[in-house]
Write a protein that holds these residues in place. Structure first.
Motif, PDB file in Angstrom:
ATOM      1  N   TYR A  37       0.862  -1.171   0.000  1.00  0.00           N
ATOM      2  CA  TYR A  37       0.000   0.000   0.000  1.00  0.00           C
ATOM      3  C   TYR A  37       0.903   1.228   0.000  1.00  0.00           C
ATOM      4  CZ  TYR A  37      -3.959  -2.931   1.508  1.00  0.00           C
ATOM      5  OH  TYR A  37      -4.940  -3.893   1.585  1.00  0.00           O
ATOM      6  N   ARG A  38       0.318   2.379  -0.303  1.00  0.00           N
ATOM      7  CA  ARG A  38       1.069   3.621  -0.197  1.00  0.00           C
ATOM      8  C   ARG A  38       0.159   4.738   0.297  1.00  0.00           C
ATOM      9  NH1 ARG A  38       2.104   4.792  -6.681  1.00  0.00           N
ATOM     10  NH2 ARG A  38      -0.076   5.228  -7.257  1.00  0.00           N
ATOM     11  N   GLN A  39       0.789   5.713   0.895  1.00  0.00           N
ATOM     12  CA  GLN A  39       0.023   6.845   1.414  1.00  0.00           C
ATOM     13  C   GLN A  39       0.849   8.116   1.313  1.00  0.00           C
ATOM     14  OE1 GLN A  39      -1.588   6.387   5.438  1.00  0.00           O
ATOM     15  NE2 GLN A  39      -3.401   7.476   4.706  1.00  0.00           N
ATOM     16  N   ALA A  40       0.311   9.063   0.585  1.00  0.00           N
ATOM     17  CA  ALA A  40       0.895  10.400   0.497  1.00  0.00           C
ATOM     18  C   ALA A  40       0.196  11.290   1.523  1.00  0.00           C
ATOM     19  CB  ALA A  40       0.721  10.963  -0.907  1.00  0.00           C
ATOM     20  N   PRO A  41       0.849  12.340   1.971  1.00  0.00           N
ATOM     21  CA  PRO A  41       0.237  13.217   2.982  1.00  0.00           C
ATOM     22  C   PRO A  41      -1.130  13.737   2.541  1.00  0.00           C
ATOM     23  CG  PRO A  41       2.546  13.757   2.732  1.00  0.00           C
ATOM     24  CD  PRO A  41       2.223  12.758   1.656  1.00  0.00           C
ATOM     25  N   GLY A  42      -2.121  13.566   3.415  1.00  0.00           N
ATOM     26  CA  GLY A  42      -3.466  14.035   3.130  1.00  0.00           C
ATOM     27  C   GLY A  42      -4.296  13.111   2.264  1.00  0.00           C
ATOM     28  N   ASN A  43      -3.705  12.029   1.805  1.00  0.00           N
ATOM     29  CA  ASN A  43      -4.420  11.098   0.926  1.00  0.00           C
ATOM     30  C   ASN A  43      -4.845   9.838   1.671  1.00  0.00           C
ATOM     31  OD1 ASN A  43      -3.780  12.930  -1.036  1.00  0.00           O
ATOM     32  ND2 ASN A  43      -2.720  11.484  -2.373  1.00  0.00           N
TER      33      ASN A  43
END
Length: 127
Positions: A37-43
């Motif tokens: 999984y991945r997560q960018a700031p605010g996403n």
């Protein structure tokens, strides 16, 4: 105790490549699906790819043709080869045991749909 240890993140320019690794311990690796999984700031927490125990795979549309997931059961390691990287691939990438076929709101590591999470490895793509 289960451990998922990621490595391979870093900073690259657009069009570059990185290979992430996730080494597992504490469970029967070959009996479990593994994913990223991945997560960018605010996403949201976004499902990127899955490598099932039966060798089937899944990719989210935005990475098809660019990313390749693989697993080495003997080494208890899952890999994510990322080519043709784009700025929008910038995120914290998490390894997951028993990934769920969905995205999540909130921090990835708080989702209880996934059995275990790694600590995350940062991927930064710049122009």
């Amino acid at each position: 105790e289960v451990h998922l240890v990621e490595s391979g993140g870093g900073s690259v320019q657009t069009g570059g490549s990185l290979k992430l690794s996730c080494t597992a311990s504490g469970f029967t690796f070959e009996d479990n699906g593994m994913g990223w999984y991945r997560q960018a700031p605010g996403n949201d927490c976004e499902l990127v790819s899955i490598a099932n125990f039966d060798s089937s795979t899944y990719y989210t549309d935005s990475v098809k043709g660019r990313f390749t997931i693989s697993r080495d059961n003997a080494k208890k390691t899952t890999y994510l080869q990322m080519n043709s990287l784009r700025q929008e691939d910038t995120a914290l990438y998490y390894c997951a045991r028993d990934p769920y076929l969905a995205n999540f709101t909130g921090p990835c590591y708080l989702s209880r749909y996934v059995t275990d999470w790694g600590q995350g490895t940062q991927v930064t793509v710049s122009s």
